[in-house]
Scaffold this motif. Structure first.
Motif, short mmCIF file in Angstrom:
data_model
loop_
_atom_site.label_atom_id
_atom_site.label_comp_id
_atom_site.label_asym_id
_atom_site.label_seq_id
_atom_site.Cartn_x
_atom_site.Cartn_y
_atom_site.Cartn_z
N GLY A 36 4.05 -27.38 -47.18
CA GLY A 36 4.41 -25.99 -47.44
C GLY A 36 5.48 -25.53 -46.45
N ASP A 37 5.25 -24.38 -45.86
CA ASP A 37 6.22 -23.83 -44.90
C ASP A 37 5.66 -23.82 -43.48
OD1 ASP A 37 7.87 -23.46 -47.05
OD2 ASP A 37 7.87 -21.28 -47.00
N LEU A 38 4.80 -24.77 -43.17
CA LEU A 38 4.22 -24.84 -41.83
C LEU A 38 5.34 -24.80 -40.78
CD1 LEU A 38 1.40 -25.14 -40.49
CD2 LEU A 38 1.93 -27.56 -40.20
N THR A 39 5.07 -24.16 -39.67
CA THR A 39 6.14 -23.86 -38.72
C THR A 39 6.09 -24.72 -37.45
OG1 THR A 39 4.73 -22.08 -37.95
CG2 THR A 39 6.51 -21.48 -39.45
N TRP A 40 7.18 -24.68 -36.76
CA TRP A 40 7.51 -25.50 -35.59
C TRP A 40 6.38 -25.66 -34.58
CZ3 TRP A 40 12.25 -27.86 -34.25
CH2 TRP A 40 12.40 -28.21 -32.90
N ASN A 41 5.74 -24.54 -34.21
CA ASN A 41 4.72 -24.60 -33.16
C ASN A 41 3.41 -25.22 -33.64
OD1 ASN A 41 6.60 -23.33 -31.60
ND2 ASN A 41 5.59 -21.33 -31.59
N TYR B 41 8.31 -37.58 -47.30
CA TYR B 41 8.11 -36.30 -46.62
C TYR B 41 8.86 -35.23 -47.38
CZ TYR B 41 9.05 -32.74 -42.97
OH TYR B 41 9.17 -31.57 -42.26
N GLN B 42 8.13 -34.27 -47.95
CA GLN B 42 8.80 -33.08 -48.49
C GLN B 42 9.06 -32.19 -47.30
OE1 GLN B 42 7.32 -30.94 -52.08
NE2 GLN B 42 7.33 -29.14 -50.75
N THR B 43 10.29 -31.95 -47.00
CA THR B 43 10.62 -31.24 -45.76
C THR B 43 9.90 -29.90 -45.70
OG1 THR B 43 12.57 -30.33 -46.81
CG2 THR B 43 12.89 -32.30 -45.45
N ASP B 44 9.30 -29.64 -44.57
CA ASP B 44 8.63 -28.35 -44.41
C ASP B 44 9.64 -27.21 -44.54
OD1 ASP B 44 6.19 -29.53 -44.02
OD2 ASP B 44 6.11 -29.19 -41.85
N HIS B 45 9.18 -26.14 -45.21
CA HIS B 45 9.93 -24.87 -45.15
C HIS B 45 11.38 -25.01 -45.63
CE1 HIS B 45 9.64 -20.97 -42.53
NE2 HIS B 45 9.92 -20.72 -43.78
N HIS B 46 11.59 -25.88 -46.61
CA HIS B 46 12.91 -26.00 -47.26
C HIS B 46 13.99 -26.54 -46.32
CE1 HIS B 46 10.61 -23.41 -49.90
NE2 HIS B 46 10.51 -22.54 -48.92
N GLY B 47 13.55 -27.12 -45.20
CA GLY B 47 14.55 -27.65 -44.25
C GLY B 47 15.10 -26.60 -43.31
N LEU B 48 14.29 -25.57 -43.04
CA LEU B 48 14.72 -24.55 -42.07
C LEU B 48 14.40 -25.02 -40.65
CD1 LEU B 48 13.43 -21.34 -43.90
CD2 LEU B 48 15.82 -21.90 -43.45
N ASP B 49 15.15 -24.49 -39.71
CA ASP B 49 14.95 -24.87 -38.31
C ASP B 49 13.71 -24.23 -37.68
OD1 ASP B 49 17.16 -26.39 -38.49
OD2 ASP B 49 18.45 -25.16 -37.19
N ALA C 107 20.94 -26.83 -39.47
CA ALA C 107 21.52 -27.86 -38.60
C ALA C 107 20.47 -28.68 -37.84
CB ALA C 107 22.48 -27.21 -37.61
N GLY C 108 19.47 -27.98 -37.28
CA GLY C 108 18.48 -28.69 -36.47
C GLY C 108 17.63 -29.64 -37.31
N ALA C 109 17.13 -29.12 -38.43
CA ALA C 109 16.28 -29.94 -39.31
C ALA C 109 17.08 -31.12 -39.83
CB ALA C 109 15.74 -29.10 -40.46
N HIS C 110 18.31 -30.84 -40.21
CA HIS C 110 19.18 -31.90 -40.74
C HIS C 110 19.39 -32.99 -39.69
CE1 HIS C 110 22.21 -33.42 -43.59
NE2 HIS C 110 22.81 -33.85 -42.49
#
Ligand SMILES: [Zn+2]
Length: 360
Positions: free
Chosen positions: A222-227, A245-253, A281-284
């Motif tokens: 889903g959109d689980l976050t960094w922390n 891996y389906q990138t979390d949160h649409h590939g947001l940093d 940029a970061g996720a990429h």
């Protein structure tokens, strides 16, 4: 009585007529996953070898996404959705649910419990209005997700073992097994610094799913976050390596912590981004640096940055400026019945690549 030649012709004709019927119901016994374009939302459809279906998230409200989801379900031969999972209560994940349920029967809806208040604690909030169709939609039944919950799915003779499990929800995580506790944990490298809490706090409560089929493993967080992402892999790696891996949160940093990516060590990433959402940029860079990664798929060409943030054009399902397929196109994965390989196709570009499942 027919002459042998006529008999042969008759048999051939009968064969031709019978063959499609004979095979129409017979399964190729693959496990199929469809990423449906919800333009930066979540909508992932899983169809098991026995044609049971699981829709993880439902895109945004407003017909566009639900129409695409229902079209994909029908194209996959489904007459109903057995299980609808909602990772969290943001519009790009639960928003299309009631429209889907209006268009095609839905069996069980699984979520973390409908929040009474705005899930992001926003004041004022129109959440009560936005959640109403979801609250009132007609479905078979409703179930609560909890960490460790196994979604009941039929076993299919002659195929690998299938297991869909919720491994985290509402910031609660599965417990490590005795074997995991006893195992020496390989270092995942430097622990990245925490980031400020996500303002859209319900992202932090996302349900996380792990689907396995024999040795094959697919992660949808889903959109689980960094922390919170590192808790899945450190200090004990609760999930372990995955293939896709389906990138979390649409590939947001705000998500895609490098510790998670290193812990999951995916072979393939599929990013459910939009033309102007995700693939930051970061996720990429994190994905690019992941040495296990062989391919990186995007739902959309990323338009708001230099083209060097886009993957191989053959692996982008929807392009908006370069004259390619524009939107509404899927990415499809078929995992072989023995779980030992999987093929990912991008019908809009004609790309089809087969990957070996990584031995775990
Ligand atoms: Zn989202």
């Amino acid at each position: 009585m027919k002459t042998p030649r006529l008999l042969l012709i008759s048999l051939l004709a009968a064969g031709w007529l019978l063959a499609p019927n004979a095979f129409a119901g017979a399964k190729d016994k693959t496990l199929d996953v469809y990423w449906i374009d919800s333009e930066g939302g979540g909508s992932t459809l899983i169809v098991t070898p026995s044609d049971e279906s699981v829709l993880i998230d439902t895109g945004s409200p407003g017909a566009r996404d639900s129409v695409r989801i229902v079209a994909a379900a029908k194209a996959a031969g489904l007459t109903h959705i057995d299980n609808m999972m909602i990772t969290h209560f943001h519009g790009d994940h639960f928003g299309g649910a009631a429209e889907v349920a209006d268009a095609i029967p839905v069996g069980t809806v699984w979520d973390k419990g409908i929040p009474e208040q705005d899930p992001d604690n926003k004041v004022p909030s129109n959440f009560p209005i936005r959640i109403k169709p979801y609250r009132e939609m007609k479905v078979g039944k409703r179930e609560l997700l909890e960490p460790g919950k196994v979604i009941p799915l039929k076993k299919t003779a002659g195929t690998a073992d299938l297991l869909l499990r919720c491994v985290a929800v509402s910031q609660k995580f599965i417990e490590p097994t005795a074997a995991q506790r006893a195992a020496k944990q390989p270092s995942l490298g430097e622990v990245p610094a925490e980031k400020p809490h996500d303002q859209d706090v319900d992202n932090e409560n996302s349900a996380v799913f792990l689907l396995s089929f024999g040795q094959f493993r697919f992660f949808d967080g889903g959109d689980l976050t960094w922390n919170h992402e590192p808790k899945l892999v450190s200090p004990i790696n609760l999930v372990g390596p995955v293939d896709v891996y389906q990138t979390d949160h649409h590939g947001l940093d705000r998500s895609n912590n490098p510790l998670l990516i290193r812990g999951l060590a995916p072979t393939v990433a599929v990013m459910n981004n939009g033309p102007r959402k995700g693939n930051e940029a970061g996720a990429h860079a994190t994905l690019k640096a992941q040495t296990t990664l062989q391919a990186f798929y995007q739902m959309h060409e990323t338009l708001m940055v230099d083209s060097d943030r886009n993957t191989d054009p053959a692996l982008i399902a929807n392009t908006d400026v370069t004259g390619g397929p524009k939107d509404g196109n899927i990415i499809k994965m078929s995992v072989a019945a023995d779980g030992k390989s999987y093929t990912i196709t991008v019908p809009s570009t004609g790309s089809s690549r087969t990957y070996k499942t990584t031995a775990k």
